[in-house]
Design an enzyme around this catalytic site. Structure first.
Site, PDB file in Angstrom:
ATOM      1  N   THR A  62      57.661  33.945 -46.016  1.00  0.00           N
ATOM      2  CA  THR A  62      57.349  35.355 -46.220  1.00  0.00           C
ATOM      3  C   THR A  62      57.684  36.148 -44.962  1.00  0.00           C
ATOM      4  O   THR A  62      58.277  35.614 -44.013  1.00  0.00           O
ATOM      5  CB  THR A  62      55.891  35.512 -46.724  1.00  0.00           C
ATOM      6  OG1 THR A  62      55.694  36.874 -47.076  1.00  0.00           O
ATOM      7  CG2 THR A  62      54.873  35.100 -45.683  1.00  0.00           C
ATOM      8  N   LYS A  66      62.285  35.698 -44.009  1.00  0.00           N
ATOM      9  CA  LYS A  66      63.197  35.377 -45.116  1.00  0.00           C
ATOM     10  C   LYS A  66      64.675  35.364 -44.703  1.00  0.00           C
ATOM     11  O   LYS A  66      65.421  34.489 -45.123  1.00  0.00           O
ATOM     12  CB  LYS A  66      62.967  36.332 -46.298  1.00  0.00           C
ATOM     13  CG  LYS A  66      61.617  36.116 -46.984  1.00  0.00           C
ATOM     14  CD  LYS A  66      61.449  37.053 -48.174  1.00  0.00           C
ATOM     15  CE  LYS A  66      60.010  37.039 -48.667  1.00  0.00           C
ATOM     16  NZ  LYS A  66      59.836  37.885 -49.857  1.00  0.00           N
ATOM     17  N   ASN A  87      63.081  32.700 -49.947  1.00  0.00           N
ATOM     18  CA  ASN A  87      61.614  32.612 -49.923  1.00  0.00           C
ATOM     19  C   ASN A  87      61.126  31.220 -50.318  1.00  0.00           C
ATOM     20  O   ASN A  87      59.927  30.969 -50.325  1.00  0.00           O
ATOM     21  CB  ASN A  87      60.981  33.677 -50.829  1.00  0.00           C
ATOM     22  CG  ASN A  87      61.041  33.296 -52.293  1.00  0.00           C
ATOM     23  OD1 ASN A  87      61.917  32.530 -52.706  1.00  0.00           O
ATOM     24  ND2 ASN A  87      60.122  33.814 -53.089  1.00  0.00           N
ATOM     25  N   GLY A 129      66.006  47.849 -48.575  1.00  0.00           N
ATOM     26  CA  GLY A 129      65.753  46.822 -47.562  1.00  0.00           C
ATOM     27  C   GLY A 129      65.758  45.441 -48.209  1.00  0.00           C
ATOM     28  O   GLY A 129      66.301  45.250 -49.303  1.00  0.00           O
ATOM     29  N   ALA A 131      63.407  43.657 -49.650  1.00  0.00           N
ATOM     30  CA  ALA A 131      62.723  43.517 -50.945  1.00  0.00           C
ATOM     31  C   ALA A 131      63.605  44.034 -52.082  1.00  0.00           C
ATOM     32  O   ALA A 131      63.679  43.426 -53.156  1.00  0.00           O
ATOM     33  CB  ALA A 131      61.391  44.269 -50.912  1.00  0.00           C
ATOM     34  N   ASN A 151      67.631  55.529 -51.414  1.00  0.00           N
ATOM     35  CA  ASN A 151      67.059  55.110 -50.128  1.00  0.00           C
ATOM     36  C   ASN A 151      67.119  56.245 -49.120  1.00  0.00           C
ATOM     37  O   ASN A 151      68.010  57.084 -49.152  1.00  0.00           O
ATOM     38  CB  ASN A 151      67.810  53.892 -49.579  1.00  0.00           C
ATOM     39  CG  ASN A 151      67.015  53.200 -48.491  1.00  0.00           C
ATOM     40  OD1 ASN A 151      65.816  52.960 -48.661  1.00  0.00           O
ATOM     41  ND2 ASN A 151      67.648  52.883 -47.374  1.00  0.00           N
ATOM     42  N   LYS A 156      72.436  52.349 -46.527  1.00  0.00           N
ATOM     43  CA  LYS A 156      71.988  51.035 -47.011  1.00  0.00           C
ATOM     44  C   LYS A 156      72.026  50.963 -48.538  1.00  0.00           C
ATOM     45  O   LYS A 156      72.326  49.917 -49.116  1.00  0.00           O
ATOM     46  CB  LYS A 156      70.588  50.737 -46.464  1.00  0.00           C
ATOM     47  CG  LYS A 156      70.637  50.359 -44.981  1.00  0.00           C
ATOM     48  CD  LYS A 156      69.323  50.544 -44.263  1.00  0.00           C
ATOM     49  CE  LYS A 156      68.254  49.584 -44.665  1.00  0.00           C
ATOM     50  NZ  LYS A 156      66.998  49.843 -43.901  1.00  0.00           N
ATOM     51  N   TYR A 217      50.999  45.177 -53.714  1.00  0.00           N
ATOM     52  CA  TYR A 217      49.748  45.144 -54.458  1.00  0.00           C
ATOM     53  C   TYR A 217      48.594  45.307 -53.474  1.00  0.00           C
ATOM     54  O   TYR A 217      48.751  45.082 -52.274  1.00  0.00           O
ATOM     55  CB  TYR A 217      49.590  43.827 -55.232  1.00  0.00           C
ATOM     56  CG  TYR A 217      49.712  42.620 -54.346  1.00  0.00           C
ATOM     57  CD1 TYR A 217      50.940  42.020 -54.156  1.00  0.00           C
ATOM     58  CD2 TYR A 217      48.611  42.123 -53.652  1.00  0.00           C
ATOM     59  CE1 TYR A 217      51.083  40.944 -53.302  1.00  0.00           C
ATOM     60  CE2 TYR A 217      48.740  41.047 -52.804  1.00  0.00           C
ATOM     61  CZ  TYR A 217      49.970  40.460 -52.636  1.00  0.00           C
ATOM     62  OH  TYR A 217      50.114  39.410 -51.773  1.00  0.00           O
TER      63      TYR A 217
HETATM   64  P1  ATR Z   1      61.376  44.922 -46.809  1.00  0.00           P
HETATM   65  O1  ATR Z   1      61.806  43.528 -46.430  1.00  0.00           O
HETATM   66  O2  ATR Z   1      59.921  45.052 -47.147  1.00  0.00           O
HETATM   67  O3  ATR Z   1      62.266  45.534 -47.843  1.00  0.00           O
HETATM   68  P2  ATR Z   1      62.777  46.489 -44.882  1.00  0.00           P
HETATM   69  O4  ATR Z   1      63.996  45.646 -45.033  1.00  0.00           O
HETATM   70  O5  ATR Z   1      62.372  46.967 -43.522  1.00  0.00           O
HETATM   71  O6  ATR Z   1      61.509  45.779 -45.463  1.00  0.00           O
HETATM   72  O7  ATR Z   1      62.973  47.776 -45.845  1.00  0.00           O
HETATM   73  C1  ATR Z   1      61.993  48.749 -45.972  1.00  0.00           C
HETATM   74  C2  ATR Z   1      62.447  49.761 -47.010  1.00  0.00           C
HETATM   75  O8  ATR Z   1      61.433  50.753 -47.181  1.00  0.00           O
HETATM   76  C3  ATR Z   1      63.711  50.493 -46.648  1.00  0.00           C
HETATM   77  O9  ATR Z   1      64.419  50.829 -47.804  1.00  0.00           O
HETATM   78  C4  ATR Z   1      63.147  51.749 -45.975  1.00  0.00           C
HETATM   79  O10 ATR Z   1      64.020  52.848 -45.944  1.00  0.00           O
HETATM   80  P3  ATR Z   1      65.109  52.954 -44.730  1.00  0.00           P
HETATM   81  O11 ATR Z   1      66.192  51.992 -45.078  1.00  0.00           O
HETATM   82  O12 ATR Z   1      65.530  54.355 -44.761  1.00  0.00           O
HETATM   83  O13 ATR Z   1      64.349  52.577 -43.480  1.00  0.00           O
HETATM   84  C5  ATR Z   1      61.989  52.036 -46.882  1.00  0.00           C
HETATM   85  N1  ATR Z   1      60.962  52.880 -46.288  1.00  0.00           N
HETATM   86  C6  ATR Z   1      60.028  52.523 -45.377  1.00  0.00           C
HETATM   87  N2  ATR Z   1      59.232  53.564 -45.073  1.00  0.00           N
HETATM   88  C7  ATR Z   1      59.673  54.626 -45.798  1.00  0.00           C
HETATM   89  C8  ATR Z   1      59.267  55.995 -45.938  1.00  0.00           C
HETATM   90  N3  ATR Z   1      58.230  56.488 -45.255  1.00  0.00           N
HETATM   91  N4  ATR Z   1      59.957  56.781 -46.797  1.00  0.00           N
HETATM   92  C9  ATR Z   1      61.022  56.293 -47.476  1.00  0.00           C
HETATM   93  N5  ATR Z   1      61.441  55.010 -47.406  1.00  0.00           N
HETATM   94  C10 ATR Z   1      60.787  54.190 -46.581  1.00  0.00           C
END
Ligand code: ATR
Length: 279
Positions: A62, A66, A87, A129, A131, A151, A156, A217
């Site tokens: 986790t 990953k 995972n 990102g 997930a 996004n 991305k 969740y």
């Molecule tokens: P994870 O592995 O949980 O997906 P991550 O790879 O860091 O974590 O990705 C986080 C995602 O949440 C990204 O799409 C991020 O947007 P950015 O690519 O612009 O950073 C998004 N995210 C996080 N906080 C956000 C916010 N306040 N508003 C909009 N998108 C957000």
């Protein structure tokens, strides 16, 4: 000696995976044990190596490891390759086999537990990102009318669109481009909710039959699900079902037996939770 498994992450104390796998093994009569393992942020590979040397059979991986689990795998499933994240690790002889069960877990929850078909539907995926990447291919495999990836950092979303454009109808947009659009299914794969935030969504993207699905969740309804309810989404779901389904798929990879997930999901619901379940 029971076969030994673990979930590795940082942080890991609140992981529900040990409880879920204990339920699965009790239910299916498998002789195994499963522990939570905290690895230092720079110590993932060393921790996995020690676990293998002690005879460990497999691991769930986790946040934040990953991508590293993907990097150390000698062989990958197609879905892990597409997700660029692993995972589920299985150790066999000298090989590390990497899989990603997150996407199939989400699909099983939406299709079977929630009874919602994706085929020919308009689907919005929020986030690009790790997930989000893990669920794009499984979503496209169910042939939505269109999968729109929105996004905050548009680049991305564009990269995901380019990577998967040969697998189905996928588009990438900014949140502002969603004005005037409606979706049958809106999936929140951002981490914004962990900080009590929400991407700037137009309020009219939901119809009464729309489902809002938050991959995160918690005991309280997330900011995203509150927003969706206030703006007319008829169906709301959090990520508890996905959590249990991805665990069941890992369990199946390791043990060749498919546990029944419904009672385990029920037992994890707030209000139904027994004291043995981590909060
Ligand atoms: P994870 O592995 O949980 O997906 P991550 O790879 O860091 O974590 O990705 C986080 C995602 O949440 C990204 O799409 C991020 O947007 P950015 O690519 O612009 O950073 C998004 N995210 C996080 N906080 C956000 C916010 N306040 N508003 C909009 N998108 C957000």
């Amino acid at each position: 000696m029971p076969d030994h498994y673990a979930v590795i992450g940082n942080p890991i104390a609140h992981s529900k995976s040990p409880w879920i796998h204990a339920e699965f093994s009790r239910q299916t009569g498998q002789d195994m044990c499963y522990e939570a393992m905290l690895a230092p942020l720079d110590g993932f590979h060393v921790a996995v190596t020690h676990f293998r040397q002690r005879g460990g059979k497999g691991m769930n991986v986790t946040v934040p490891f990953k991508p590293e689990a993907y990097a150390i795998s000698h062989r990958l499933t197609e879905r892990a390759h597409a997700a660029q994240a692993v995972n589920t690790l299985t150790f066999a002889d000298d090989e590390i086999f990497g899989d990603n069960t997150d996407g199939v877990g989400l699909m099983r929850d939406i299709l079977f537990n929630l009874g919602f078909s994706i085929t020919a539907k308009r689907v919005l995926l929020m986030g690009a990102g790790g997930a989000a990447r893990g669920v794009v291919l499984p979503l496209l495999e169910h042939a939505p009318c269109i999968l729109v990836v929105a996004n905050r950092t548009r680049r991305k979303a564009d990269e995901l669109q380019q990577q998967f454009s040969h697998r189905g109808n996928i588009a990438s947009v900014d949140y502002a481009d969603l004005r005037g659009e409606k979706f049958d299914l809106v999936i929140n794969a951002t981490s914004a909710g962990l900080h009590g935030q929400l991407p700037v969504l137009p309020p009219d993207i939901f119809a009464r039959e729309s489902m809002a699905y938050d991959m995160v969740y918690g005991d309280d309804r997330s900011v995203f699900l509150q927003f969706a309810q206030q703006h007319g989404a008829g169906l709301l779901a959090d990520g508890i079902g996905m959590l249990v389904e991805q665990a069941a798929e890992s369990f199946f990879q390791w043990r060749g037996v498919r546990p029944v997930t419904e009672p385990v999901i029920e037992m994890l619901r707030p209000g139904r939770r027994s004291s043995s379940v981590p909060a």
